[in-house]
Design a protein around this motif. Structure first.
Motif, PDB file in Angstrom:
ATOM      1  N   TYR A 129       0.797  -1.222   0.000  1.00 58.15           N
ATOM      2  CA  TYR A 129       0.000   0.000   0.000  1.00 58.15           C
ATOM      3  C   TYR A 129       0.840   1.289   0.000  1.00 58.15           C
ATOM      4  N   GLY A 130       2.159   1.160  -0.111  1.00 60.76           N
ATOM      5  CA  GLY A 130       3.011   2.341  -0.071  1.00 60.76           C
ATOM      6  C   GLY A 130       3.013   3.132  -1.364  1.00 60.76           C
ATOM      7  N   ASP A 131       3.458   4.364  -1.259  1.00 58.97           N
ATOM      8  CA  ASP A 131       3.633   5.235  -2.422  1.00 58.97           C
ATOM      9  C   ASP A 131       4.977   4.904  -3.059  1.00 58.97           C
ATOM     10  N   PRO A 132       5.011   4.457  -4.320  1.00 54.38           N
ATOM     11  CA  PRO A 132       6.284   4.084  -4.959  1.00 54.38           C
ATOM     12  C   PRO A 132       7.329   5.191  -4.909  1.00 54.38           C
ATOM     13  N   ALA A 133       6.898   6.441  -4.984  1.00 56.62           N
ATOM     14  CA  ALA A 133       7.839   7.564  -4.978  1.00 56.62           C
ATOM     15  C   ALA A 133       8.496   7.734  -3.620  1.00 56.62           C
ATOM     16  N   LYS A 134       7.835   7.264  -2.559  1.00 56.29           N
ATOM     17  CA  LYS A 134       8.370   7.414  -1.207  1.00 56.29           C
ATOM     18  C   LYS A 134       9.011   6.134  -0.688  1.00 56.29           C
ATOM     19  N   PHE A 135       8.496   4.980  -1.137  1.00 54.31           N
ATOM     20  CA  PHE A 135       8.899   3.706  -0.560  1.00 54.31           C
ATOM     21  C   PHE A 135      10.316   3.316  -0.921  1.00 54.31           C
ATOM     22  N   GLY A 136      10.775   3.627  -2.133  1.00 56.85           N
ATOM     23  CA  GLY A 136      12.153   3.361  -2.532  1.00 56.85           C
ATOM     24  C   GLY A 136      12.428   1.948  -2.971  1.00 56.85           C
ATOM     25  N   LYS A 137      11.414   1.094  -2.957  1.00 60.29           N
ATOM     26  CA  LYS A 137      11.543  -0.273  -3.440  1.00 60.29           C
ATOM     27  C   LYS A 137      10.366  -0.568  -4.367  1.00 60.29           C
ATOM     28  N   GLN A 138      10.414  -1.692  -5.006  1.00 59.72           N
ATOM     29  CA  GLN A 138       9.363  -2.088  -5.932  1.00 59.72           C
ATOM     30  C   GLN A 138       8.077  -2.395  -5.163  1.00 59.72           C
ATOM     31  N   VAL A 139       7.074  -1.522  -5.273  1.00 67.58           N
ATOM     32  CA  VAL A 139       5.807  -1.755  -4.594  1.00 67.58           C
ATOM     33  C   VAL A 139       5.117  -2.955  -5.244  1.00 67.58           C
ATOM     34  N   GLY A 140       4.643  -3.874  -4.402  1.00 67.77           N
ATOM     35  CA  GLY A 140       4.032  -5.106  -4.902  1.00 67.77           C
ATOM     36  C   GLY A 140       5.031  -6.203  -5.165  1.00 67.77           C
ATOM     37  N   GLY A 141       6.291  -5.963  -4.865  1.00 69.75           N
ATOM     38  CA  GLY A 141       7.323  -6.972  -5.112  1.00 69.75           C
ATOM     39  C   GLY A 141       7.086  -8.255  -4.342  1.00 69.75           C
ATOM     40  N   ASP A 142       6.577  -8.136  -3.116  1.00 75.17           N
ATOM     41  CA  ASP A 142       6.302  -9.335  -2.319  1.00 75.17           C
ATOM     42  C   ASP A 142       5.177 -10.155  -2.927  1.00 75.17           C
ATOM     43  N   ILE A 143       4.177  -9.468  -3.466  1.00 72.79           N
ATOM     44  CA  ILE A 143       3.060 -10.175  -4.113  1.00 72.79           C
ATOM     45  C   ILE A 143       3.548 -10.910  -5.351  1.00 72.79           C
TER      46      ILE A 143
ATOM     47  N   PHE B 130       2.514 -14.434 -15.640  1.00 72.99           N
ATOM     48  CA  PHE B 130       1.421 -13.496 -15.397  1.00 72.99           C
ATOM     49  C   PHE B 130       1.925 -12.075 -15.639  1.00 72.99           C
ATOM     50  N   ASP B 131       0.999 -11.157 -15.777  1.00 75.33           N
ATOM     51  CA  ASP B 131       1.323  -9.744 -15.851  1.00 75.33           C
ATOM     52  C   ASP B 131       1.502  -9.225 -14.418  1.00 75.33           C
ATOM     53  N   ASN B 132       2.667  -8.647 -14.127  1.00 74.61           N
ATOM     54  CA  ASN B 132       2.966  -8.224 -12.758  1.00 74.61           C
ATOM     55  C   ASN B 132       1.919  -7.263 -12.197  1.00 74.61           C
ATOM     56  N   ALA B 133       1.600  -6.242 -12.970  1.00 71.75           N
ATOM     57  CA  ALA B 133       0.649  -5.235 -12.497  1.00 71.75           C
ATOM     58  C   ALA B 133      -0.720  -5.846 -12.241  1.00 71.75           C
TER      59      ALA B 133
END
Length: 324
Positions: free
Chosen positions: A215-229, A262-265
């Motif tokens: 649920y993080g903001d990609p611009a703030k999180f600094g890592k690939q959001v959704g990477g764990d999923i 699968f498509d990542n997004a």
């Protein structure tokens, strides 16, 4: 009153002037690279803030605090290899920028340099600190092994997961705080309260990291959001979803987990939708607040009238509210 901003500036000055080694350049350049990426530096800050409660001379805690950060970055360098992570703090990971063998060897040197920085501790405290550091370092490795073990299991329980992140993440926060207390001459009861505070806050911190990955903001999180999923990583959110899902939601979650291509997004959006339907976000936020509250309660029990105790508590409040 010593504020975190001034301590962070002091730390950064020391990191900027510190040399990890010169030759061969291929060994030491990756260390300078990962350390130059910055990060939040809150672990060494916790060491300095804890020390400042009991002793106004915090200079003697600078190098030991740096040791905590160097060790932390050593674990990140190796973890990124094992996780095949492409980004760290918004930049390519060391194994991506160089290669895995270089990252392994440079990480090994970082561990050695952490010990070098701890040698600045007075000899009457050194044995105790080294024993605690060795315990912590071994526990971090135990936690990482459990994390890898969980990759092969689909029956990981909430309790098992909390136990794993306690080892992998939170014991280092406990050490960071107790280290500051030891260096400043705090008594054993106080040092234990500091450790307990860090241990509980560390669990809250990792749960927050799990939450921000989704649920993080990609611009703030600094890592690939959704990477764990994408990686089917056993996070707190996935473990809870697996235990709570039934019917169509369980079928849908199992399907996404089982897919090889699968498509990542699309996968991130679909699994996030399942989390939303199960109320996983609110449940995780409740757990985060629970562990941070335990940590804060331990800090409030510290027997000290120093204004620095309030400074530490204010800093912890900022950690609770972080978005990256």
């Amino acid at each position: 009153m010593i504020q975190p901003a001034s301590l962070l500036e002091k730390l950064q000055t020391e990191f900027d002037r510190h040399s990890y080694g010169d030759a061969p350049v291929e060994l030491y350049e990756p260390i300078s690279y990962i350390m130059s990426l910055g990060g939040k530096r809150f672990r060494p800050l916790l060491t300095l803030l804890a020390a400042s409660i009991f002793d106004t001379d915090i200079d003697k805690a600078i190098k030991p605090a740096m040791a905590v950060e160097v060790f932390h970055n050593f674990t990140l360098m190796h973890d990124d290899i094992m996780d095949r992570a492409p980004l760290r703090r918004g930049m390519p990971t060391v194994h991506e920028k160089w290669d895995a063998n270089t990252a392994i060897l440079s990480g090994d040197v970082m561990l050695i340099r952490a010990y070098d920085l701890l040698l600045d501790i007075p000899k009457e405290q050194l044995r105790s600190v080294l024993a605690r550091f060795n315990r912590t370092a071994a526990e971090v490795c135990e936690g990482q092994q459990l994390d890898m073990n969980f990759e092969k299991r689909w029956d990981v329980t909430e309790a098992e997961y909390i136990g794993m992140i306690r080892l992998k993440t939170s014991v280092l926060l406990g050490f960071a705080l107790e280290l500051g207390g030891i260096i400043a001459g705090a008594d054993d009861e106080t040092v234990q309260l500091l450790y307990s505070a860090g241990e509980n806050m560390g669990i809250g911190f990792q749960l927050k990291d799990d939450l921000l990955d989704v649920y993080g903001d990609p611009a703030k999180f600094g890592k690939q959001v959704g990477g764990d999923i994408i990686a089917n990583k056993k996070t707190f959110l996935l473990i809870e979803a697996l235990s709570k899902a039934n019917g169509d939601l369980k079928t849908e979650l199992d399907r996404w987990i089982s897919l090889d291509t699968f498509d990542n997004a699309e996968k991130v959006a679909a699994v996030t939708g399942i989390y939303d339907a199960l109320g996983i976000r609110a449940f995780t936020e409740h757990k985060i607040n629970e562990y941070f509250s335990r940590g804060i309660a331990s800090l409030q029990q510290l027997r000290s009238d120093s204004v620095q105790k309030d400074v530490l508590l204010q800093f912890v409040d900022q950690l609770v509210a972080r978005e990256k």
